[in-house]
Scaffold this motif. Structure first.
Motif, short mmCIF file in Angstrom:
data_model
loop_
_atom_site.label_atom_id
_atom_site.label_comp_id
_atom_site.label_asym_id
_atom_site.label_seq_id
_atom_site.Cartn_x
_atom_site.Cartn_y
_atom_site.Cartn_z
N MET A 143 0.34 -1.13 -0.05
CA MET A 143 0.14 0.66 0.33
C MET A 143 1.17 1.40 0.15
N ARG A 144 0.63 2.14 -0.92
CA ARG A 144 1.01 3.73 -1.09
C ARG A 144 1.21 4.76 0.58
N LYS A 145 1.73 5.18 1.16
CA LYS A 145 2.08 6.02 2.05
C LYS A 145 1.64 7.22 1.37
N LEU B 82 -7.13 8.15 0.31
CA LEU B 82 -7.49 6.55 0.67
C LEU B 82 -7.80 5.87 -0.38
N LYS B 83 -8.64 5.70 -1.47
CA LYS B 83 -8.38 5.26 -2.30
C LYS B 83 -7.38 5.33 -2.83
N LYS C 27 -4.13 5.60 -1.73
CA LYS C 27 -3.01 4.67 -1.24
C LYS C 27 -3.15 2.79 -1.57
N HIS C 28 -4.39 2.93 -2.10
CA HIS C 28 -4.89 1.58 -2.26
C HIS C 28 -4.32 1.09 -3.98
N GLN C 29 -4.64 1.85 -4.82
CA GLN C 29 -4.31 1.81 -6.13
C GLN C 29 -2.58 1.17 -6.20
N PRO C 30 -1.91 0.95 -7.17
CA PRO C 30 -0.05 0.24 -7.61
C PRO C 30 0.54 2.42 -7.28
N ASN D 196 5.03 6.32 -3.27
CA ASN D 196 3.69 7.48 -1.97
C ASN D 196 3.72 8.43 -2.68
N ASP E 115 1.03 9.01 6.43
CA ASP E 115 1.74 7.96 7.33
C ASP E 115 2.66 8.68 7.84
#
Length: 183
Positions: A1-3, A106-107, A109-112, A115, A134
């Motif tokens: 997950m991205r920060k 939040l969306k 953060k869950h994408q490839p 950061n 984060d």
């Protein structure tokens, strides 16, 4: 997950206004360049900060040295999101989003990808309350400004936010870079 990373220049007394702080020297500029080069592929702004950053950094005449040139080129090349209810469109690889910044980040953060860098303080309390941020990268300049926009205004956070210092770096100029994570 991205920060989600927020990185801000500030005075000792917490002021973050660009006009009240000295411009970053080449060493501090290099710190921000390194942060963006290694870890980031998307930048999020509020409307006001976006309008401060662009078109200034898009104009090569404003690039005073190698660090500025590197920063300007990266900034233009990055994909950007600007959160605004009033801005109709934006340039320089920028998408305008008028929905809730918390939900959108939040969306994202869950994408490839790498950061996400948040380059504005206007959303800091909202994002901090929601636990979206984060890492906090704060570069404290050795000046006391005494007035202006603060990192977090009085009453903006309902409860205390505890952070853990994980890195620090002192620059020749007396600036100090502090990296915090949620504890």
């Amino acid at each position: 997950m991205r920060k989600v990373i927020i990185a801000i220049n500030m005075s000792i007394d917490g002021c973050v206004g660009h006009m009240s702080l000295p411009g970053p020297d080449e060493e501090v500029g290099g710190y921000f360049n390194d942060l963006m080069q290694q870890d980031v592929d998307l930048i999020a702004y509020g409307r006001k900060m976006y309008e401060i950053m662009f078109p200034y950094w898009a104009d090569e005449a404003n690039w005073a040295d190698e660090s500025d040139t590197e920063f300007g080129q990266r900034l233009i090349a990055f994909d950007k999101v600007v959160f605004s209810r009033t801005l109709a469109n934006a340039e320089y690889n920028t998408r305008v989003v008028s929905t809730d910044p918390v939900e959108e980040l939040l969306k994202l953060k869950h994408q490839p990808g790498k950061n996400i860098y948040v380059g504005t303080v206007s959303m800091l309390p909202q994002l901090a309350r929601a636990g979206v941020i984060d890492e906090y990268h704060l570069v404290v300049h050795p000046v006391i400004v005494g007035q202006g926009t603060r990192l977090v205004e009085d009453g903006a956070l309902a409860e205390r936010l505890s952070l853990k210092l994980v890195e620090s770096k002192v620059f020749k100029s007396g600036c100090v870079a502090l990296k915090y994570v949620k504890s």
